[in-house]
Design a protein around this motif. Structure first.
Motif, PDB file in Angstrom:
ATOM      1  N   LEU B  12     -14.284  28.856 -14.585  1.00  0.00           N
ATOM      2  CA  LEU B  12     -15.085  29.961 -15.113  1.00  0.00           C
ATOM      3  C   LEU B  12     -16.340  30.152 -14.259  1.00  0.00           C
ATOM      4  O   LEU B  12     -16.725  31.281 -13.950  1.00  0.00           O
ATOM      5  CB  LEU B  12     -15.478  29.696 -16.570  1.00  0.00           C
ATOM      6  CG  LEU B  12     -14.347  29.879 -17.582  1.00  0.00           C
ATOM      7  CD1 LEU B  12     -14.818  29.486 -18.990  1.00  0.00           C
ATOM      8  CD2 LEU B  12     -13.854  31.318 -17.585  1.00  0.00           C
ATOM      9  N   PHE B  14     -16.791  29.524 -11.107  1.00  0.00           N
ATOM     10  CA  PHE B  14     -16.462  30.203  -9.847  1.00  0.00           C
ATOM     11  C   PHE B  14     -16.083  31.660 -10.084  1.00  0.00           C
ATOM     12  O   PHE B  14     -16.399  32.534  -9.282  1.00  0.00           O
ATOM     13  CB  PHE B  14     -15.348  29.452  -9.105  1.00  0.00           C
ATOM     14  CG  PHE B  14     -15.878  28.332  -8.267  1.00  0.00           C
ATOM     15  CD1 PHE B  14     -16.283  28.546  -6.959  1.00  0.00           C
ATOM     16  CD2 PHE B  14     -16.008  27.053  -8.800  1.00  0.00           C
ATOM     17  CE1 PHE B  14     -16.803  27.514  -6.193  1.00  0.00           C
ATOM     18  CE2 PHE B  14     -16.529  26.023  -8.043  1.00  0.00           C
ATOM     19  CZ  PHE B  14     -16.925  26.247  -6.739  1.00  0.00           C
ATOM     20  N   PHE B  15     -15.409  31.916 -11.214  1.00  0.00           N
ATOM     21  CA  PHE B  15     -15.051  33.302 -11.525  1.00  0.00           C
ATOM     22  C   PHE B  15     -16.311  34.136 -11.762  1.00  0.00           C
ATOM     23  O   PHE B  15     -16.449  35.241 -11.228  1.00  0.00           O
ATOM     24  CB  PHE B  15     -14.132  33.357 -12.744  1.00  0.00           C
ATOM     25  CG  PHE B  15     -13.817  34.749 -13.184  1.00  0.00           C
ATOM     26  CD1 PHE B  15     -13.184  35.644 -12.319  1.00  0.00           C
ATOM     27  CD2 PHE B  15     -14.163  35.190 -14.453  1.00  0.00           C
ATOM     28  CE1 PHE B  15     -12.903  36.942 -12.711  1.00  0.00           C
ATOM     29  CE2 PHE B  15     -13.876  36.492 -14.858  1.00  0.00           C
ATOM     30  CZ  PHE B  15     -13.253  37.364 -13.987  1.00  0.00           C
ATOM     31  N   PHE B  16     -17.264  33.589 -12.538  1.00  0.00           N
ATOM     32  CA  PHE B  16     -18.496  34.340 -12.796  1.00  0.00           C
ATOM     33  C   PHE B  16     -19.298  34.507 -11.513  1.00  0.00           C
ATOM     34  O   PHE B  16     -19.875  35.559 -11.248  1.00  0.00           O
ATOM     35  CB  PHE B  16     -19.330  33.650 -13.877  1.00  0.00           C
ATOM     36  CG  PHE B  16     -18.740  33.781 -15.249  1.00  0.00           C
ATOM     37  CD1 PHE B  16     -18.265  35.007 -15.708  1.00  0.00           C
ATOM     38  CD2 PHE B  16     -18.625  32.680 -16.090  1.00  0.00           C
ATOM     39  CE1 PHE B  16     -17.698  35.139 -16.970  1.00  0.00           C
ATOM     40  CE2 PHE B  16     -18.062  32.796 -17.347  1.00  0.00           C
ATOM     41  CZ  PHE B  16     -17.598  34.024 -17.787  1.00  0.00           C
TER      42      PHE B  16
END
Lengths: 229, 126
Positions: B12, B14-16
């Motif tokens: 999450l 890295f996604f954000f």
């Protein structure tokens, strides 16, 4: 009855998980049944029978779709793991998959455009070779219609899983790495899963190629979207 | 369980991070930016593969569930799909064969003189 139930997003999520579970169980018995299709059809039927709109269902559906983002990040794991195993071939595999990604985007877009498809459909066709989470992101970048992209991605996967090996044999491609690179680039995870029974090397190259093809396609799409602006 | 949650938190993050960069004008989708950053974090050894392995494998194994809603959404596109069916199917089949043959032939040619590695077994993806 169901009308009032679907008002809560949690019900759509539960419904999707339930039918996915059933589809997985059926897939374990009969390998030829693709879980995505077996899971989706009863949901469509249910919505039609109860006269429920997709928009209402999708308030919960969006919660699932959102996780495609983190799933994209997770693709770094098979890419890294298989990249380690394939270290020597990696630079050349990179060139191969890059060319495949470029050819795939151009042919998909140009054929749809030549046959008179509207712009949104052409843009939806462009990322059709790559794994679903990346295809959806690329499609949104290009202002396509994600549902069409997902449909095409699934069909590309099924084509590769059922006919890929046969077509490659026709053009005398027999090297395990070449088969893996071709199936991974053209048919992402669904194709890759079909190689598991044949060879470890094919599976490993294919897993790497599907992630790499997704990355290259999104880089190329970024250039395309700058040009279209 | 702890390993799994730690993995989810890292994914999450890295996604954000990727989405944030994307919002600030990097033209690559947020998830792909996250993937690239994460990949380089593992290559450079900042992050260990085993911290995220179980979470990532879980997410990828059940990825099919995540695109059920979009597939169901095809039901609303009936008229557009039937009007464009020929274009969509032709584009799909031509492009599929083009990609398969480009990669297959190019690989046969380019990899002919690179000896194959010992292969490591991998988890199949859906």
């Amino acid at each position: 009855m169901i009308r009032s139930l679907l008002a809560s997003p949690a019900v759509s999520v539960a419904l999707s998980i339930a039918f996915y579970g059933i589809a997985l169980a059926l897939h374990r018995r009969w390998r030829a049944l693709p879980p995505i299709i077996v899971a989706s059809i009863p949901i469509v039927a249910l919505l039609l029978i109860t006269n429920e709109s997709y928009r209402i269902y999708n308030r919960g559906g969006d919660l699932l779709t959102w996780w495609l983002g983190p799933a994209t990040v997770a693709l770094a794991v098979p890419m890294y793991r298989n990249g380690l195993a394939l270290r020597r071939s990696l630079p050349r595999l990179g060139i191969i998959v890059f060319c495949a990604a470029l050819v795939g985007m151009i042919t998909a877009g140009v054929v749809a455009w030549l046959l008179g498809a509207p712009r949104a459909v052409v843009m939806s066709a462009i990322p059709k070779s790559v794994t679903t989470p990346i295809a959806v992101e690329v499609c949104q970048e290009l202002h396509g219609i994600p549902q069409i992209t997902v449909g095409m991605v699934i069909l590309a996967g099924i084509l590769g899983a059922s006919l890929g090996q046969l077509l490659l044999r026709l053009i005398r491609v027999r090297d395990d790495r070449a088969i893996g690179a071709a199936i991974g680039s053209a048919s992402h995870g669904i194709g890759t899963a079909s190689l598991v029974r044949h060879s470890e090397m094919q599976t490993s190259v294919s897993s790497w190629a599907m992630a790499a093809c997704g990355v290259f396609t999104s880089l190329l799409a970024a250039i395309l979207s700058l040009y279209l602006r | 369980m702890f390993d799994f949650l730690r993995g989810i938190v890292v994914l999450l993050a890295f996604f954000f991070g990727g989405s944030w960069l994307h919002r600030w004008g990097v033209p690559i989708p947020g998830g792909v930016l996250g993937l690239l950053l994460f990949y380089f974090a593992m290559v450079t050894g900042v992050l260990k593969l085993r911290w995220v392995e179980s979470a990532a494998d879980f997410l990828l194994r059940h990825m099919v569930l995540l695109f059920v809603p979009l597939t169901v959404g095809l039901m609303d596109l009936g008229p557009l799909l039937s009007r464009q069916a020929a274009a969509i199917l032709a584009s799909l089949v031509v492009s599929f064969i083009a990609v398969l043959f480009t990669a297959g032939l190019l690989a046969r040619w380019l990899l002919a003189d690179v000896p194959a590695e010992e292969c490591a077994a991998t988890e199949p993806l859906p």
